[in-house]
Write an enzyme that holds these catalytic residues in place. Sequence first.
Site, short mmCIF file in Angstrom:
data_model
loop_
_atom_site.label_atom_id
_atom_site.label_comp_id
_atom_site.label_asym_id
_atom_site.label_seq_id
_atom_site.Cartn_x
_atom_site.Cartn_y
_atom_site.Cartn_z
N HIS A 174 0.83 -1.20 0.00
CA HIS A 174 0.00 0.00 0.00
C HIS A 174 0.87 1.26 0.00
O HIS A 174 1.85 1.34 0.73
CB HIS A 174 -0.90 -0.01 1.24
CG HIS A 174 -2.00 1.00 1.17
ND1 HIS A 174 -1.79 2.34 1.40
CD2 HIS A 174 -3.31 0.87 0.87
CE1 HIS A 174 -2.94 2.99 1.25
NE2 HIS A 174 -3.88 2.12 0.93
N GLU A 201 0.52 4.11 1.29
CA GLU A 201 0.69 4.75 2.61
C GLU A 201 1.83 4.07 3.38
O GLU A 201 2.66 4.73 4.00
CB GLU A 201 -0.60 4.67 3.42
CG GLU A 201 -0.47 5.36 4.77
CD GLU A 201 -1.59 5.04 5.74
OE1 GLU A 201 -2.76 5.03 5.33
OE2 GLU A 201 -1.28 4.78 6.92
N THR A 256 -3.06 3.53 8.74
CA THR A 256 -4.25 4.18 9.32
C THR A 256 -5.53 3.39 9.13
O THR A 256 -6.45 3.49 9.94
CB THR A 256 -4.45 5.60 8.72
OG1 THR A 256 -4.51 5.48 7.30
CG2 THR A 256 -3.38 6.55 9.13
FE1 F3S Z 1 -6.59 10.60 6.92
FE2 F3S Z 1 -8.05 8.86 8.15
FE3 F3S Z 1 -8.71 9.65 5.79
S1 F3S Z 1 -5.86 8.92 8.07
S2 F3S Z 1 -6.82 10.15 4.79
S3 F3S Z 1 -8.66 10.91 7.63
S4 F3S Z 1 -8.91 7.59 6.55
#
Ligand code: F3S
Length: 281
Positions: free
Chosen positions: A124, A126, A164
């Site tokens: 991924h 991220e 996340t």
């Molecule tokens: Fe940030 Fe959570 Fe969206 S880390 S990009 S708010 S899913």
Amino acid sequence: MEVILAESAGFCFGVKRAVETVYEQAAGGGRIYTYGPIIHNEEVVSDLEKKGVRVLKEEELDDLQEGTVIIRSHGVPREVQRRIRERSLVCVDATCPFVKRIHKIVEKESRAGKQIVIIGNPGHPEVEGIMGWSETPAIVIETAQEAENLHVSGDRDICLVSQTTFNYNKFQELVEIIQKKGYNVSVANTICNATEERQAEAKLIASQVDAMIVIGGTHSSNTRKLYEICRKECEYTCFIQTLDDLQLDFPDSVFRVGITAGASTPNYIIEEVQNYVRINF
Ligand code: F3S
């Protein structure tokens, strides 16, 4: 017809912020690039293209002479940011602040000599971005087996962070396996609850309405998940990509309709569907 629209439908905070940043930059003119597609939604990407925004591939970066490069909400490795700045390009960082927080933890703790372990999906973007902020090679773990097999040389202390969007229960399970191995582990729970909140709200609304509409791409796994959650609560749940797919042949007993949408669904599509249902039923 009463319509209940989920507040958490569509873009999360970080994606909304990144998409708005691109539109703002596009309005200012000049050559604008996003480092990878800003979001997995073809309509948004092609709308931005019409406004002069190009999607930049990694291998194209070193040939770029001028312009503004926008980093999307997933973030990038430090090395990529350095390459953008070195070429005198303007770098606009739209990394989600929750992801940025992980970069900072990883940078600081790896500088202090800790082994960084990331719980997440190794392919991924991220996770690739997070890896790129560690001073020493980070280890990525996705399964219980990988956690069992973890070996950190030199008995270094471990700093554990998470992608996340990783599932919380699975994260806990993997953390416990690693903790039992006798290492000195500091755990930073960096899971963002935007996805969970969206799912919880969809479930609640679906349990209170006669029919439920879930909007999102057919290939979007988070939208499919939303659909499954809603379908369990509400028999008349339909999954559509845009207003064109909507065929409402609900029974006469339908008086309340709920609407939610996956993480890549732009607001204007949600609005269109909402207005259509309100006006036509
Ligand atoms: Fe940030 Fe959570 Fe969206 S880390 S990009 S708010 S899913």
